[in-house]
Design a protein around this motif. Sequence first.
Motif, PDB file in Angstrom:
ATOM      1  N   ARG A 304       0.388   2.333  13.539  1.00 40.63           N
ATOM      2  CA  ARG A 304      -0.790   1.526  13.877  1.00 40.63           C
ATOM      3  C   ARG A 304      -1.921   1.757  12.876  1.00 40.63           C
ATOM      4  NH1 ARG A 304       0.486  -0.695  18.801  1.00 40.63           N
ATOM      5  NH2 ARG A 304       1.901   0.519  20.131  1.00 40.63           N
ATOM      6  N   GLU A 305      -2.049   2.972  12.367  1.00 40.76           N
ATOM      7  CA  GLU A 305      -3.050   3.252  11.346  1.00 40.76           C
ATOM      8  C   GLU A 305      -2.735   2.495  10.053  1.00 40.76           C
ATOM      9  OE1 GLU A 305      -2.937   7.446  10.987  1.00 40.76           O
ATOM     10  OE2 GLU A 305      -3.833   7.810  12.966  1.00 40.76           O
ATOM     11  N   SER A 306      -1.453   2.473   9.680  1.00 39.84           N
ATOM     12  CA  SER A 306      -1.042   1.735   8.489  1.00 39.84           C
ATOM     13  C   SER A 306      -1.318   0.240   8.652  1.00 39.84           C
ATOM     14  CB  SER A 306       0.443   1.970   8.205  1.00 39.84           C
ATOM     15  OG  SER A 306       0.883   1.227   7.090  1.00 39.84           O
ATOM     16  N   LEU A 307      -0.962  -0.307   9.811  1.00 36.50           N
ATOM     17  CA  LEU A 307      -1.206  -1.718  10.085  1.00 36.50           C
ATOM     18  C   LEU A 307      -2.689  -2.037   9.980  1.00 36.50           C
ATOM     19  CD1 LEU A 307      -0.081  -4.483  11.064  1.00 36.50           C
ATOM     20  CD2 LEU A 307      -0.490  -3.664  13.405  1.00 36.50           C
ATOM     21  N   SER A 308      -3.536  -1.211  10.562  1.00 39.39           N
ATOM     22  CA  SER A 308      -4.969  -1.463  10.535  1.00 39.39           C
ATOM     23  C   SER A 308      -5.531  -1.390   9.126  1.00 39.39           C
ATOM     24  CB  SER A 308      -5.682  -0.447  11.433  1.00 39.39           C
ATOM     25  OG  SER A 308      -7.085  -0.617  11.381  1.00 39.39           O
ATOM     26  N   ALA A 309      -5.068  -0.423   8.342  1.00 35.75           N
ATOM     27  CA  ALA A 309      -5.665  -0.172   7.031  1.00 35.75           C
ATOM     28  C   ALA A 309      -5.155  -1.094   5.934  1.00 35.75           C
ATOM     29  CB  ALA A 309      -5.414   1.282   6.625  1.00 35.75           C
ATOM     30  N   VAL A 310      -3.863  -1.463   5.988  1.00 30.36           N
ATOM     31  CA  VAL A 310      -3.282  -2.211   4.866  1.00 30.36           C
ATOM     32  C   VAL A 310      -2.440  -3.406   5.293  1.00 30.36           C
ATOM     33  CG1 VAL A 310      -3.307  -0.208   3.331  1.00 30.36           C
ATOM     34  CG2 VAL A 310      -1.267  -0.656   4.714  1.00 30.36           C
ATOM     35  N   GLY A 311      -2.264  -3.624   6.609  1.00 31.34           N
ATOM     36  CA  GLY A 311      -1.425  -4.716   7.073  1.00 31.34           C
ATOM     37  C   GLY A 311       0.049  -4.374   6.989  1.00 31.34           C
ATOM     38  N   ASN A 312       0.874  -5.343   7.325  1.00 30.85           N
ATOM     39  CA  ASN A 312       2.328  -5.194   7.218  1.00 30.85           C
ATOM     40  C   ASN A 312       2.722  -5.381   5.755  1.00 30.85           C
ATOM     41  OD1 ASN A 312       5.107  -5.413   7.272  1.00 30.85           O
ATOM     42  ND2 ASN A 312       5.178  -6.886   8.955  1.00 30.85           N
ATOM     43  N   LEU A 313       3.225  -4.346   5.131  1.00 32.28           N
ATOM     44  CA  LEU A 313       3.596  -4.374   3.709  1.00 32.28           C
ATOM     45  C   LEU A 313       5.054  -4.739   3.484  1.00 32.28           C
ATOM     46  CD1 LEU A 313       1.838  -1.062   2.607  1.00 32.28           C
ATOM     47  CD2 LEU A 313       0.949  -3.386   2.363  1.00 32.28           C
ATOM     48  N   SER A 314       5.692  -5.330   4.479  1.00 27.97           N
ATOM     49  CA  SER A 314       7.104  -5.683   4.386  1.00 27.97           C
ATOM     50  C   SER A 314       7.917  -4.442   4.010  1.00 27.97           C
ATOM     51  CB  SER A 314       7.304  -6.843   3.407  1.00 27.97           C
ATOM     52  OG  SER A 314       8.622  -7.345   3.467  1.00 27.97           O
ATOM     53  N   SER A 315       8.738  -4.483   2.976  1.00 30.30           N
ATOM     54  CA  SER A 315       9.634  -3.364   2.689  1.00 30.30           C
ATOM     55  C   SER A 315       8.890  -2.069   2.399  1.00 30.30           C
ATOM     56  CB  SER A 315      10.558  -3.700   1.519  1.00 30.30           C
ATOM     57  OG  SER A 315       9.844  -3.772   0.300  1.00 30.30           O
ATOM     58  N   ALA A 316       7.679  -2.161   1.841  1.00 30.86           N
ATOM     59  CA  ALA A 316       6.915  -0.961   1.491  1.00 30.86           C
ATOM     60  C   ALA A 316       6.249  -0.324   2.701  1.00 30.86           C
ATOM     61  CB  ALA A 316       5.856  -1.300   0.439  1.00 30.86           C
ATOM     62  N   SER A 317       6.207  -1.037   3.830  1.00 26.69           N
ATOM     63  CA  SER A 317       5.457  -0.556   4.988  1.00 26.69           C
ATOM     64  C   SER A 317       5.963   0.776   5.495  1.00 26.69           C
ATOM     65  CB  SER A 317       5.509  -1.599   6.111  1.00 26.69           C
ATOM     66  OG  SER A 317       4.907  -1.112   7.286  1.00 26.69           O
ATOM     67  N   VAL A 318       7.264   0.903   5.665  1.00 27.92           N
ATOM     68  CA  VAL A 318       7.795   2.114   6.290  1.00 27.92           C
ATOM     69  C   VAL A 318       7.573   3.336   5.406  1.00 27.92           C
ATOM     70  CG1 VAL A 318      10.175   2.033   5.423  1.00 27.92           C
ATOM     71  CG2 VAL A 318       9.720   2.878   7.739  1.00 27.92           C
ATOM     72  N   LEU A 319       7.498   3.150   4.087  1.00 29.23           N
ATOM     73  CA  LEU A 319       7.204   4.278   3.198  1.00 29.23           C
ATOM     74  C   LEU A 319       5.732   4.658   3.278  1.00 29.23           C
ATOM     75  CD1 LEU A 319       9.351   3.654  -0.017  1.00 29.23           C
ATOM     76  CD2 LEU A 319       9.903   4.958   2.050  1.00 29.23           C
ATOM     77  N   ASP A 320       4.850   3.671   3.473  1.00 34.51           N
ATOM     78  CA  ASP A 320       3.439   3.995   3.682  1.00 34.51           C
ATOM     79  C   ASP A 320       3.274   4.775   4.984  1.00 34.51           C
ATOM     80  OD1 ASP A 320       0.518   3.626   2.977  1.00 34.51           O
ATOM     81  OD2 ASP A 320       0.553   2.682   4.958  1.00 34.51           O
ATOM     82  N   VAL A 321       3.988   4.367   6.027  1.00 37.15           N
ATOM     83  CA  VAL A 321       3.932   5.094   7.293  1.00 37.15           C
ATOM     84  C   VAL A 321       4.497   6.503   7.125  1.00 37.15           C
ATOM     85  CG1 VAL A 321       4.717   5.134   9.693  1.00 37.15           C
ATOM     86  CG2 VAL A 321       4.056   2.968   8.628  1.00 37.15           C
ATOM     87  N   LEU A 322       5.560   6.645   6.346  1.00 36.11           N
ATOM     88  CA  LEU A 322       6.127   7.965   6.090  1.00 36.11           C
ATOM     89  C   LEU A 322       5.135   8.848   5.348  1.00 36.11           C
ATOM     90  CD1 LEU A 322       8.506   9.938   6.135  1.00 36.11           C
ATOM     91  CD2 LEU A 322       9.375   8.818   4.069  1.00 36.11           C
ATOM     92  N   ASP A 323       4.445   8.289   4.363  1.00 34.72           N
ATOM     93  CA  ASP A 323       3.432   9.049   3.629  1.00 34.72           C
ATOM     94  C   ASP A 323       2.320   9.515   4.565  1.00 34.72           C
ATOM     95  OD1 ASP A 323       2.069   9.997   1.169  1.00 34.72           O
ATOM     96  OD2 ASP A 323       0.657   8.368   1.603  1.00 34.72           O
ATOM     97  N   ARG A 324       1.865   8.625   5.447  1.00 35.38           N
ATOM     98  CA  ARG A 324       0.819   9.004   6.407  1.00 35.38           C
ATOM     99  C   ARG A 324       1.322  10.079   7.367  1.00 35.38           C
ATOM    100  NH1 ARG A 324      -3.384   5.060   6.548  1.00 35.38           N
ATOM    101  NH2 ARG A 324      -2.911   3.390   5.047  1.00 35.38           N
TER     102      ARG A 324
END
Length: 358
Positions: A304-324
């Motif tokens: 939810r933090e990733s969604l709020s900050a950067v939106g749905n990044l498609s394939s890159a989204s899950v790696l952004d969530v992993l980084d967080r």
Amino acid sequence: MSRLIAVAPAFPGPPRDQRAISEIIAPLVTGDDGRAGQLMRRLHRNSGVTTRHLALAPEDYADVRDFGQANDLYLSIGTDLAERAARDALARAGVAAPEVDFVLFTSVTGIGAPSVDAALVGRLGLRSDVKRLPSFGLGCSGGAAGLARVHDYLTGHPHDTALLVCLELCSLTLQHGDTDPASLVASGLFGDGAAVAVLVGDAHPAASTGTGPQVVGARSRLYPGTAGDLGWHVGASGFRIVLSAELPDVVRAELRCDVDGLLAAHGLKTGDVSRWVVHAGGPRILDAVAASLDLPDGALDASRESLSAVGNLSSASVLDVLDRTQRAGVPAGSPGVLLAFGPGVSAELVLLHWPAAG
């Protein structure tokens, strides 16, 4: 097993306020249709997105009118962005570019031949004999599927080092004058970004050090009868979103069986999982995941933090969530599940384990 030793996201431009984006983009998408404009703004407000990064300044999208122009921008801006993410990931991993043996590149918002990963070979200083595998069509599940396929490669090449490169410039798929509800939703949900993960096989010296998780196993699933629920309709104007309102119902009904199957194969249950790394598909998707798996409050905070900050990044989204997730801290000895959904409708699940210290 393989080991993830670094992950790094990268974003174009500054974070832009969702409300400001809506005011500029709405006339391009809805024209003089006041009712559609009001609906679009409401959907944007309810998207769970506060800020997003865009490949272009919002006012410049008025000049992007055809697929060829949008794809040229994808290749030029996207290659620069992927290079930046890859350099950051390699630096975090302490890996020199010539040490990389395999690159898996995934994207669903642009195309190129040669593909972006080929351009990265020279830019990053990778070896000319590096093995490459570009992928198109996995959509939002590309990051999870990419981790699984890199893990498969490293299982057979346990001394090797691999890069997973995810690149998505979703904003360049904006469809002028398309007031279909799916298009209105997509215009406020998706952000632009890249993310790169560095992994090594279990015989690599780096596999026994660091704080990143081991990749233990994976599971893939195609849900029958859902091919028309998520994907692209490709036409002269480019990629037009296909996004069914029934998608959360599919997730809610089907996901639990797949997660249980993956965990059971490794002697685990959902209650054993300490971290859920779920691609930020939108509020309704995250709610459906939580309901299907009966997750406790806060289990999907990183998503939810990733969604709020950067939106749905498609394939890159899950790696952004992993980084967080990693930056927030993970207890040693913890199992985790990383998952994402894509066209098909498909689900890609990866079982992770953060080893105990020492």
